[in-house]
Design an enzyme around this catalytic site. Structure first.
Site, PDB file in Angstrom:
ATOM      1  N   GLY A 166       0.823  -1.208   0.000  1.00  0.00           N
ATOM      2  CA  GLY A 166       0.000   0.000   0.000  1.00  0.00           C
ATOM      3  C   GLY A 166       0.853   1.252   0.000  1.00  0.00           C
ATOM      4  O   GLY A 166       0.548   2.229   0.690  1.00  0.00           O
ATOM      5  N   ALA A 167       1.926   1.238  -0.805  1.00  0.00           N
ATOM      6  CA  ALA A 167       2.912   2.318  -0.758  1.00  0.00           C
ATOM      7  C   ALA A 167       2.609   3.464  -1.711  1.00  0.00           C
ATOM      8  O   ALA A 167       3.409   4.387  -1.820  1.00  0.00           O
ATOM      9  CB  ALA A 167       4.299   1.749  -1.072  1.00  0.00           C
ATOM     10  N   ASN A 168       1.468   3.448  -2.377  1.00  0.00           N
ATOM     11  CA  ASN A 168       1.199   4.491  -3.365  1.00  0.00           C
ATOM     12  C   ASN A 168       0.577   5.754  -2.762  1.00  0.00           C
ATOM     13  O   ASN A 168       0.499   6.788  -3.432  1.00  0.00           O
ATOM     14  CB  ASN A 168       0.283   3.975  -4.475  1.00  0.00           C
ATOM     15  CG  ASN A 168      -1.046   3.490  -3.947  1.00  0.00           C
ATOM     16  OD1 ASN A 168      -1.144   2.351  -3.527  1.00  0.00           O
ATOM     17  ND2 ASN A 168      -2.065   4.347  -3.939  1.00  0.00           N
ATOM     18  N   GLY A 202      -0.836   7.864   1.293  1.00  0.00           N
ATOM     19  CA  GLY A 202      -1.014   7.867   2.736  1.00  0.00           C
ATOM     20  C   GLY A 202       0.199   7.435   3.529  1.00  0.00           C
ATOM     21  O   GLY A 202       1.336   7.833   3.261  1.00  0.00           O
ATOM     22  N   GLY A 238       1.694   4.541   3.766  1.00  0.00           N
ATOM     23  CA  GLY A 238       2.671   3.729   3.057  1.00  0.00           C
ATOM     24  C   GLY A 238       3.627   4.562   2.226  1.00  0.00           C
ATOM     25  O   GLY A 238       4.836   4.299   2.196  1.00  0.00           O
ATOM     26  N   SER A 279      -5.313  -1.178  14.162  1.00  0.00           N
ATOM     27  CA  SER A 279      -6.065   0.073  14.187  1.00  0.00           C
ATOM     28  C   SER A 279      -6.794   0.197  15.518  1.00  0.00           C
ATOM     29  O   SER A 279      -7.076  -0.800  16.190  1.00  0.00           O
ATOM     30  CB  SER A 279      -7.093   0.071  13.047  1.00  0.00           C
ATOM     31  OG  SER A 279      -8.066   1.074  13.217  1.00  0.00           O
ATOM     32  N   TYR A 333     -14.609  -4.380   9.219  1.00  0.00           N
ATOM     33  CA  TYR A 333     -13.315  -3.706   9.289  1.00  0.00           C
ATOM     34  C   TYR A 333     -12.645  -3.967  10.638  1.00  0.00           C
ATOM     35  O   TYR A 333     -11.448  -4.287  10.695  1.00  0.00           O
ATOM     36  CB  TYR A 333     -13.480  -2.208   9.078  1.00  0.00           C
ATOM     37  CG  TYR A 333     -12.163  -1.455   9.147  1.00  0.00           C
ATOM     38  CD1 TYR A 333     -11.196  -1.632   8.159  1.00  0.00           C
ATOM     39  CD2 TYR A 333     -11.883  -0.587  10.192  1.00  0.00           C
ATOM     40  CE1 TYR A 333      -9.983  -0.962   8.219  1.00  0.00           C
ATOM     41  CE2 TYR A 333     -10.680   0.091  10.259  1.00  0.00           C
ATOM     42  CZ  TYR A 333      -9.736  -0.094   9.277  1.00  0.00           C
ATOM     43  OH  TYR A 333      -8.535   0.572   9.345  1.00  0.00           O
TER      44      TYR A 333
END
Length: 318
Positions: free
Chosen positions: A24-26, A28, A30, A154, A180
């Site tokens: 998820g590095a694209n 936020g 990450g 979370s 979630y």
């Protein structure tokens, strides 16, 4: 970590020579983490679902890098075939030597849906995809130096429960928030169970859990609604501007717990790192007590076995 310490990015040790894979590095957390670690000398591999967004993120991380050039790995955690291909790609790019795996990616409060393999979207993406990725990359982590796995939970895990008999909401009514919460509790339970098994096997790899508190990213408003404190929930529900201004922190600060977990010599296997202030919603990172469910060895073993059964992947360590 001393009670008076205020850990910041300046405290991150030199990461030259280390290789990190961030899911998820694209965007936020990450993306921010990838930029910071690249700036500290690490070679960062960006795990991204979208090639286009991944390419843009890669340019930003490349501009920040002071060490070996970063790389891009296509990864869709909602597709176990993609997870397998991503693990192979990481092994190829690193010569089967990985120092840090950051299980950061996630989806939140999605409408009822299923992954390519038929799992409930949030449980399948946030937990099952990351668990399989972790198991497949364990040989590479064993070849790393001071290797560690960092898995993001979370505040939404607080008050959540894992229904081992019905994790995919096939028999119970689907609720986006409950799904979630279950997935993020599963992240925490998995992280601690992984560390228990690593210790029992005499491994040098450690597993650390972290959470960003209430951080203003694409997932922010849903996280607020899931938090059980009614006052805080009322302030930040639905992206309320009062909550955003007075409670939410930006990605720069929200990334600190996972950066601490990934780099600090003070982070130990089985630790849970989160913000120190406002009930764990904001502030500099500190070690916090994992939830009782995450400390439960019986639940840890049950989730481990369930994950193996659902995915058909042999766990590592077994």
């Amino acid at each position: 970590m001393a009670a008076h310490a205020r850990w910041t990015e300046a405290d991150i040790p030199d990461q030259t020579g280390r290789t990190v894979f961030v899911t998820g590095a694209n965007s936020g957390l990450g993306l921010r983490m990838s930029e910071v670690l690249a700036g500290k000398g690490a070679r960062v591999l960006l795990g991204c679902r979208s090639p286009e967004r991944g390419a843009k993120a890669l340019e930003r991380v490349r501009a920040a890098a002071t060490g070996k050039a970063p790389g891009l790995v296509r990864l869709d955690l909602a597709d176990l075939d993609s997870v397998r291909e991503a693990a192979k790609k990481v092994q190829e790019l690193t010569d089967d030597k990985l120092d840090v795996l950051v299980n950061n990616a996630g989806v939140m409060a999605t409408p009822r849906g299923h992954t390519k393999d038929g799992f409930e979207t949030q449980f399948g993406t946030n937990h099952l995809g990351h668990a399989v990725l972790t198991w497949l990359l364990m040989p590479s982590l064993r070849n790393g130096w001071g290797a560690r796995v960092v898995t993001l939970s979370s505040v939404a895990a607080t008050g959540a429960r894992i229904d081992v008999a019905d994790p995919n909401f096939e028999r119970r009514m689907y609720n986006p928030g409950s799904a979630y919460g279950q997935s993020k509790l599963a992240n925490q339970v998995f992280a601690l169970e992984l560390d228990r098994r690593l210790r029992a096997a005499g491994e040098d790899v450690i597993s650390v859990a972290a959470h960003p508190g209430y951080t203003w990213t694409g997932l922010g408003s849903g996280m607020a609604r899931s938090y059980r404190n009614p006052v805080v929930r009322a302030l930040v529900a639905g992206g309320n501007r009062i909550g955003e201004i007075f409670i939410a922190q930006n990605a720069r600060q929200g990334t600190l717990p996972q950066l601490f977990a990934a780099t600090s010599p003070d982070a130990e296997g089985g630790d849970y790192i989160g913000p120190r202030g406002l009930g764990g919603l904001r502030g500099t990172p500190v070690k916090v007590r994992p939830l009782a469910a995450a400390r439960s060895e019986s639940l840890g073993a049950a989730l481990w076995d369930l994950t193996t059964k659902l995915t058909g992947v042999t766990p590592d360590p077994a």
